[in-house]
Design an enzyme around this catalytic site. Structure first.
Site, PDB file in Angstrom:
ATOM      1  N   TYR A 160      34.998  53.793 -58.925  1.00 33.29           N
ATOM      2  CA  TYR A 160      35.419  54.393 -57.651  1.00 33.29           C
ATOM      3  C   TYR A 160      35.095  55.882 -57.642  1.00 33.29           C
ATOM      4  CZ  TYR A 160      38.690  55.524 -53.797  1.00 33.29           C
ATOM      5  OH  TYR A 160      39.269  55.959 -52.620  1.00 33.29           O
TER       6      TYR A 160
ATOM      7  N   ASP B 281      33.796  44.848 -41.236  1.00 35.68           N
ATOM      8  CA  ASP B 281      34.626  44.671 -42.430  1.00 35.68           C
ATOM      9  C   ASP B 281      34.256  43.368 -43.118  1.00 35.68           C
ATOM     10  OD1 ASP B 281      37.042  44.451 -44.211  1.00 35.68           O
ATOM     11  OD2 ASP B 281      37.606  46.227 -43.064  1.00 35.68           O
TER      12      ASP B 281
HETATM   13  P1  NAD Z   1      41.769  49.640 -47.631  1.00 31.26           P
HETATM   14  O1  NAD Z   1      41.445  48.903 -48.880  1.00 31.26           O
HETATM   15  O2  NAD Z   1      43.025  49.269 -46.900  1.00 31.26           O
HETATM   16  O3  NAD Z   1      40.570  49.580 -46.589  1.00 31.26           O
HETATM   17  C1  NAD Z   1      39.220  49.486 -46.968  1.00 31.26           C
HETATM   18  C2  NAD Z   1      38.534  48.501 -46.043  1.00 31.26           C
HETATM   19  O4  NAD Z   1      37.158  48.399 -46.409  1.00 31.26           O
HETATM   20  C3  NAD Z   1      39.120  47.077 -46.155  1.00 31.26           C
HETATM   21  O5  NAD Z   1      39.340  46.554 -44.873  1.00 31.26           O
HETATM   22  C4  NAD Z   1      38.044  46.298 -46.895  1.00 31.26           C
HETATM   23  O6  NAD Z   1      38.057  44.916 -46.603  1.00 31.26           O
HETATM   24  C5  NAD Z   1      36.791  47.016 -46.432  1.00 31.26           C
HETATM   25  N1  NAD Z   1      35.659  46.867 -47.363  1.00 31.26           N
HETATM   26  C6  NAD Z   1      35.654  47.017 -48.706  1.00 31.26           C
HETATM   27  N2  NAD Z   1      34.420  46.829 -49.197  1.00 31.26           N
HETATM   28  C7  NAD Z   1      33.620  46.550 -48.127  1.00 31.26           C
HETATM   29  C8  NAD Z   1      32.247  46.256 -47.981  1.00 31.26           C
HETATM   30  N3  NAD Z   1      31.410  46.199 -49.042  1.00 31.26           N
HETATM   31  N4  NAD Z   1      31.760  46.014 -46.732  1.00 31.26           N
HETATM   32  C9  NAD Z   1      32.576  46.045 -45.656  1.00 31.26           C
HETATM   33  N5  NAD Z   1      33.898  46.324 -45.735  1.00 31.26           N
HETATM   34  C10 NAD Z   1      34.400  46.569 -46.962  1.00 31.26           C
HETATM   35  O7  NAD Z   1      41.800  51.200 -48.022  1.00 31.26           O
HETATM   36  P2  NAD Z   1      42.198  52.472 -47.140  1.00 31.26           P
HETATM   37  O8  NAD Z   1      43.363  53.115 -47.785  1.00 31.26           O
HETATM   38  O9  NAD Z   1      42.261  52.128 -45.720  1.00 31.26           O
HETATM   39  O10 NAD Z   1      40.937  53.420 -47.413  1.00 31.26           O
HETATM   40  C11 NAD Z   1      39.902  53.579 -46.455  1.00 31.26           C
HETATM   41  C12 NAD Z   1      38.880  54.572 -46.978  1.00 31.26           C
HETATM   42  O11 NAD Z   1      39.524  55.836 -47.203  1.00 31.26           O
HETATM   43  C13 NAD Z   1      38.240  54.161 -48.290  1.00 31.26           C
HETATM   44  O12 NAD Z   1      36.871  54.512 -48.265  1.00 31.26           O
HETATM   45  C14 NAD Z   1      38.959  54.995 -49.318  1.00 31.26           C
HETATM   46  O13 NAD Z   1      38.156  55.268 -50.429  1.00 31.26           O
HETATM   47  C15 NAD Z   1      39.294  56.257 -48.528  1.00 31.26           C
HETATM   48  N6  NAD Z   1      40.493  56.911 -49.091  1.00 31.26           N
HETATM   49  C16 NAD Z   1      41.738  56.426 -48.831  1.00 31.26           C
HETATM   50  C17 NAD Z   1      42.831  57.074 -49.396  1.00 31.26           C
HETATM   51  C18 NAD Z   1      44.240  56.606 -49.138  1.00 31.26           C
HETATM   52  O14 NAD Z   1      45.178  57.189 -49.714  1.00 31.26           O
HETATM   53  N7  NAD Z   1      44.501  55.663 -48.280  1.00 31.26           N
HETATM   54  C19 NAD Z   1      42.653  58.174 -50.246  1.00 31.26           C
HETATM   55  C20 NAD Z   1      41.356  58.597 -50.512  1.00 31.26           C
HETATM   56  C21 NAD Z   1      40.275  57.974 -49.913  1.00 31.26           C
END
Ligand code: NAD
Ligand code: UDP
Length: 317
Positions: free
Chosen positions: A149, A37
């Site tokens: 995105y 992360d």
């Molecule tokens: P979040 O923002 O809480 O978690 C994303 C994590 O990725 C964070 O810890 C962030 O620090 C890390 N990150 C971001 N860019 C990075 C990089 N370049 N290198 C390393 N780490 C990086 O979001 P989430 O809700 O936990 O989502 C997780 C995944 O699930 C994402 O890919 C998101 O697109 C996908 N997603 C989530 C949802 C939702 O409703 N929660 C819906 C659709 C898709």
């Protein structure tokens, strides 16, 4: 993986909301977990409970740069998911989606690891088809404020399927619909955490637009079960698989439920709708049901109560 040795799993974005729950669930299954992360939107606090586990490793790394490790499976979750976070540095969001996908696919191909991509319902954009099936190609604005995105995630899906066709790489693509629960950060900006925090703090509940737009909300434990099932029980199928709760609510209904569950005296106020905000969202989960017998179990009210309990503790402390 040789017999008797636990699988080693790489989770990118492992300090985020979903990633931290996934790391915990994988450790619970007896696997070794390597969490990457860059802490852009994730928090150390989410993984502090895991740090004492000798089978958990943490590395600060930005996936837009190559990384090397010997693992059996990769879950690629790294990417800010909240519109507030992914619009903060849109160029970095595209790089995370696209360069990140290329780096991890290259790694997976080299070490022959199975790789799962956390894609999103945003690939459907503002959909004309309702509910959304995986066969629907979507309706996405390529140049709007959500495009970094939406299009980034669409390009990542393209890369996953090209690596699959060109190099025979075992991939899984899951399209996650709005998911909520503990470990969302207080500045996340997504609707469930915003409404609960506003309600607990006695602040106005901010509905964007008139609140008639819909979303379908999946509780985090259900979603994590879906990610594991897609990786482990979907056979040879690469997907894509919709993962979400098909019960659909308007944003106004959500605000009213949050007020009632928290017993808040907050008022509802209406603010301008951001551009390209999708009108409706509801997954058709027939493919996930038929392929790996997954469907969500947690009702919205129960999930909201658990989430409110989590945020109440944070507000208190
Ligand atoms: P979040 O923002 O809480 O978690 C994303 C994590 O990725 C964070 O810890 C962030 O620090 C890390 N990150 C971001 N860019 C990075 C990089 N370049 N290198 C390393 N780490 C990086 O979001 P989430 O809700 O936990 O989502 C997780 C995944 O699930 C994402 O890919 C998101 O697109 C996908 N997603 C989530 C949802 C939702 O409703 N929660 C819906 C659709 C898709
Ligand atoms: N929303 C809202 N108030 C908020 C945050 C979001 O009314 O404080 C709306 C937002 O405009 C959208 C819906 O709630 O229509 C879901 O927003 P979120 O950012 O959670 O997810 P996404 O739009 O990516 O589905």
């Amino acid at each position: 993986m040789s017999k008797g040795i636990a699988k080693r799993i790489l989770v990118t974005g492992g300090a985020g909301f979903l990633g931290s729950h996934l790391c915990a669930a994988l450790l619970e299954k007896g696997y070794e977990v390597l969490c990457l992360d860059n802490f852009f939107s994730g928090r150390k606090a989410n993984i502090v409970p895991l740090l004492s586990n000798p089978f958990f490793e943490l590395a600060r790394h930005d996936i837009t740069f190559p990384y090397s490790a010997e693992v059996d499976e990769i879950y690629n979750l790294a990417c800010p998911a909240s519109p507030v976070h992914y619009q903060f540095d849109p160029v970095q969001t595209v790089k995370t989606c696209v360069h990140g996908a290329i780096n991890l696919l290259d790694l997976a191909a080299r070490i022959k690891a199975r790789i799962l991509q956390a894609s999103t319902s945003e690939v459907y954009g503002n959909p004309e088809e309702h509910p959304q099936k995986e066969s629907y190609w979507g309706r996405v604005n390529p140049i709007g404020i959500r495009s970094c995105y939406d299009e980034g995630k669409r390009c990542a899906e393209t890369l996953f399927f090209d690596f699959h066709r060109q190099y025979d790489l075992p991939i899984k693509v899951v399209r996650i619909f709005n998911t909520y629960g503990p470990n969302m950060s207080t500045n996340d900006g997504r609707v469930v955490s915003n409404f609960i925090l506003q309600a607990l703090n006695g602040e106005d509940i901010t509905i964007f637009g008139d609140g008639s737009q819909t979303r379908s909300f999946c509780y985090v434990t259900d979603l994590i079960d879906g990610l594991l099932a897609a990786m482990e029980r979907s056979g040879e199928s690469p997907g894509p698989f919709n993962l979400g709760n098909p019960e659909e609510f308007t944003i106004l209904e959500l605000a009213e439920r949050v007020i009632s569950i928290t017993g808040s005296k907050s008022k509802i106020v209406f603010r301008p709708l951001p551009s390209d905000d999708p009108r409706q969202r509801k997954p058709d989960i027939t493919v996930a049901k038929n392929t790996f017998q997954w469907s969500p179990k947690v009702k919205l009210d129960d999930g909201l109560k658990e989430t409110a309990r989590y945020f109440r503790e944070i507000v208190r402390s």
